[in-house]
Each structure stands twice: as structure tokens, then as C-alpha cells.
Design a protein around this motif. Structure first.
Motif, mmCIF file in Angstrom:
data_model
loop_
_atom_site.group_PDB
_atom_site.id
_atom_site.type_symbol
_atom_site.label_atom_id
_atom_site.label_comp_id
_atom_site.label_asym_id
_atom_site.label_seq_id
_atom_site.Cartn_x
_atom_site.Cartn_y
_atom_site.Cartn_z
ATOM 1 N N ASP A 164 -4.279 -4.302 6.459
ATOM 2 C CA ASP A 164 -5.101 -5.254 5.714
ATOM 3 C C ASP A 164 -5.559 -6.389 6.625
ATOM 4 O OD1 ASP A 164 -2.993 -7.041 6.005
ATOM 5 O OD2 ASP A 164 -2.278 -6.812 3.944
ATOM 6 N N LEU A 169 0.826 -1.195 0.000
ATOM 7 C CA LEU A 169 0.000 0.000 0.000
ATOM 8 C C LEU A 169 0.866 1.254 0.000
ATOM 9 C CD1 LEU A 169 -2.812 -1.046 2.501
ATOM 10 C CD2 LEU A 169 -2.657 -1.410 0.027
ATOM 11 N N SER A 214 -11.278 6.256 12.179
ATOM 12 C CA SER A 214 -11.089 5.179 11.201
ATOM 13 C C SER A 214 -12.039 5.317 10.026
ATOM 14 C CB SER A 214 -11.294 3.806 11.864
ATOM 15 O OG SER A 214 -10.336 3.576 12.862
ATOM 16 N N PRO A 219 -8.119 -3.144 3.033
ATOM 17 C CA PRO A 219 -7.549 -2.420 4.162
ATOM 18 C C PRO A 219 -8.549 -1.503 4.872
ATOM 19 C CG PRO A 219 -6.897 -1.378 2.120
ATOM 20 C CD PRO A 219 -7.660 -2.609 1.746
ATOM 21 N N THR A 220 -8.241 -1.264 6.153
ATOM 22 C CA THR A 220 -8.892 -0.235 6.948
ATOM 23 C C THR A 220 -7.858 0.839 7.238
ATOM 24 O OG1 THR A 220 -10.383 -1.820 7.990
ATOM 25 C CG2 THR A 220 -10.083 0.277 9.108
ATOM 26 N N THR A 221 -8.259 2.097 7.189
ATOM 27 C CA THR A 221 -7.328 3.194 7.419
ATOM 28 C C THR A 221 -7.672 3.906 8.725
ATOM 29 O OG1 THR A 221 -7.094 3.505 5.033
ATOM 30 C CG2 THR A 221 -6.326 5.275 6.439
ATOM 31 N N ALA A 240 -2.624 2.180 7.537
ATOM 32 C CA ALA A 240 -3.494 1.328 6.721
ATOM 33 C C ALA A 240 -3.150 -0.129 7.024
ATOM 34 C CB ALA A 240 -3.308 1.614 5.240
ATOM 35 N N PHE A 270 -9.864 6.858 0.797
ATOM 36 C CA PHE A 270 -10.449 6.460 2.069
ATOM 37 C C PHE A 270 -10.819 7.737 2.838
ATOM 38 C CE2 PHE A 270 -8.205 2.867 0.562
ATOM 39 C CZ PHE A 270 -8.754 1.738 1.147
ATOM 40 N N ILE A 324 -4.962 5.951 -1.541
ATOM 41 C CA ILE A 324 -4.049 4.836 -1.339
ATOM 42 C C ILE A 324 -4.053 3.951 -2.581
ATOM 43 C CG2 ILE A 324 -3.514 2.803 0.062
ATOM 44 C CD1 ILE A 324 -4.848 4.141 2.416
#
Length: 266
Positions: free
Chosen positions: A249, A166, A215, A196-198, A247, A229, A186
Motif C-alpha cells: 500500500d 490485505l 506489476s 495497493p499495487t500488486t 501487495a 488485480f 485481494i
């Protein structure tokens, strides 16, 4: 005059609702771990929520997207990571009765010649067919609103040897519908699909105290593609801050970036 406008708007919504009756019941992303020469079977469950019959066409396309919000559809087998040639649909056209549900089946045959690990993908387009033939000699306005779905078929070949990478492309704060939103672009420069979460951690620049942690929802990200995001920071008072963007995953691989943020007055 107001009554005529209201009647016109009512007709718009009525005509639009005629074409919005197809829904997908089992998700818009189908992900498989695959091996050379193997065959995998899947299905797309759809429902006609209308009170009248609806024909639906089904076909394959390649696609890609970017962080600016653009989505690009192209002919099948248009790039080296396309798996569209591997996929065979059991039909290209179905007609559903009112309130009827059905399933579209597909088969994925992975070639024996695949050597490059990573994700391969394409989409199955599910699109209602407009059976209404407008009469050009009639007065009035003909309105057609077709809701089409793109179901991602993602095949991860030799996934244990592949990985996402990323890369943060840009960070900016924008006002959106009365909210202050951090938009983080991203890109996935690796070779494996991930989701992914950021997270954004904000700190007081003078004291180092943590102001808060915010988040974004998790979003799927294909290789060689990018997404934006969005994180709402409306509760953060105007000031200059230090921040860390992380970020992460599904495999807990983390990618971080230190940034300076300036939250301005409205």
C-alpha cells in the motif's frame, strides 16, 4: 441489407452519444482525514460536453464491490461504515447549457459520537436526466444509453490508529483477449481504505533463477471489500514456476504470498 444494418448501427451510436456528454473533472475518489465534530467542504466539478443543454440529478447512495467484478448500490445508511448521513449536497438537480461547466458542493459534518477508527464511505451519484420523451406510436427503435458516475466520498477517522489488512483470496491464470493474465483476488479485511499495487515475481522452479517481475496498476480497496488485480504474463514461456506475490500500500505495508504457477501452452 448491409446498408440497412450500417444505418441501424449509425443510429445506435448517434443516440448513445446524446447521453454521454457529462464528464467529471476532478476525480472519482475524494478522500479526507477527519476528526469528531469537524466540518469539511468539497466539490464535484462537472462539464456538459454536448452541444445541447443537459439536466443532471445528484444523490447519495451506499455501495460495495467484490473481486468477481460485481458492484452493489444500496440505500443510504445501509451499513455501519456508511458516512452518507454525514454528507449534505447543495443541490439535487442542475441543468447545464451546451459546453458549460459547473461545481456541485457538499459538506461533511462528522458526528461527535464517532468512536471506531477507520474508513467510512458512500458515493455521490451524478446521473444525466433523459429529457427526451419517446412516442410509443412511432415506428423504429428508441435507444437510451445513460452514463452515470459514482464519486466515492471516503472519510478516514482516527487514521493513525487504523490500518488495512490485505488477504489473498485466490490466484488463477486466464486467457483474456489473446493475453495470459494472472488474476489475483485481494480482500481488505482491515478497517482503513488503501490503494495497493500488486507485484508478481516469477522464478525457475529447478534453478531458482528469477524469470521476471510484473506489476498491476494501483487500485483503491475499501475495508470489507475485494478486487481482482490483473497482471499480464504473456511473455512468460510455458512451464511450471515458483512465484511470490507482494501487495504493497501507500504506506509501504507489504503482504506476501508464495504460490506455484503453471503457464500452459495456448
Amino acid at each position: 441489407m448491409i446498408k440497412r444494418i450500417l444505418l441501424f448501427l449509425a443510429l445506435i451510436f448517434q443516440f448513445a452519444s446524446l447521453h454521454a456528454g457529462i464528464v467529471i473533472l476532478n476525480g472519482l475518489t475524494h478522500n479526507y482525514k477527519v476528526e469528531n465534530g469537524q466540518v469539511y467542504k468539497g466539490k464535484i466539478a462537472i462539464e456538459n460536453t454536448k452541444n445541447s443543454p443537459q439536466s443532471v440529478k445528484i444523490f447519495l447512495q451506499d455501495f460495495s464491490y467484490n473481486a468477481e467484478g460485481s458492484i452493489f448500490y444500496s440505500k443510504t445508511d445501509s451499513h455501519k461504515k456508511s458516512n452518507s448521513a454525514w454528507i449534505k449536497l447543495n443541490t439535487n438537480l442542475v441543468t447545464l447549457k451546451a459546453k458549460e461547466k459547473t461545481e456541485i458542493f457538499y459538506e461533511i459534518t462528522v458526528p461527535k459520537t464517532v468512536v471506531k477508527e477507520g474508513s467510512y464511505w458512500s458515493v455521490v451519484i451524478v446521473e444525466p436526466v433523459d429529457d427526451i420523451k419517446p412516442n410509443d406510436n412511432r415506428d423504429g427503435v428508441n435507444i437510451s444509453s445513460i452514463v452515470r458516475y459514482a464519486i466515492q466520498i471516503i472519510t478516514d477517522f482516527d487514521a493513525e490508529k487504523a490500518k488495512p489488512e490485505l488477504k489473498f483470496e485466490s490466484v488463477k491464470i486466464e486467457k483474456e483477449e489473446g493475453r495470459k493474465v494472472v488474476k489475483i483476488a485481494i480482500a481488505n479485511t482491515g478497517n482503513l481504505y488503501c490503494k495497493p499495487t500488486t507485484k508478481l515475481e516469477i522464478y525457475n522452479r529447478k534453478t531458482g533463477d528469477k524469470i521476471g517481475s510484473f506489476s498491476s496498476p494501483a487500485m483503491g480497496l475499501l475495508p470489507s471489500n475485494s478486487k481482482s488485480f490483473h497482471i499480464d504474463i504473456s511473455k512468460v514461456p510455458p512451464d511450471k514456476y515458483n512465484a511470490v506475490i507482494i501487495a504493497t500500500d501507500e504506506e509501504e505495508n507489504a503482504f506476501a504470498l508464495n504460490v506455484e504457477l503453471e503457464v500452459k501452452n495456448d
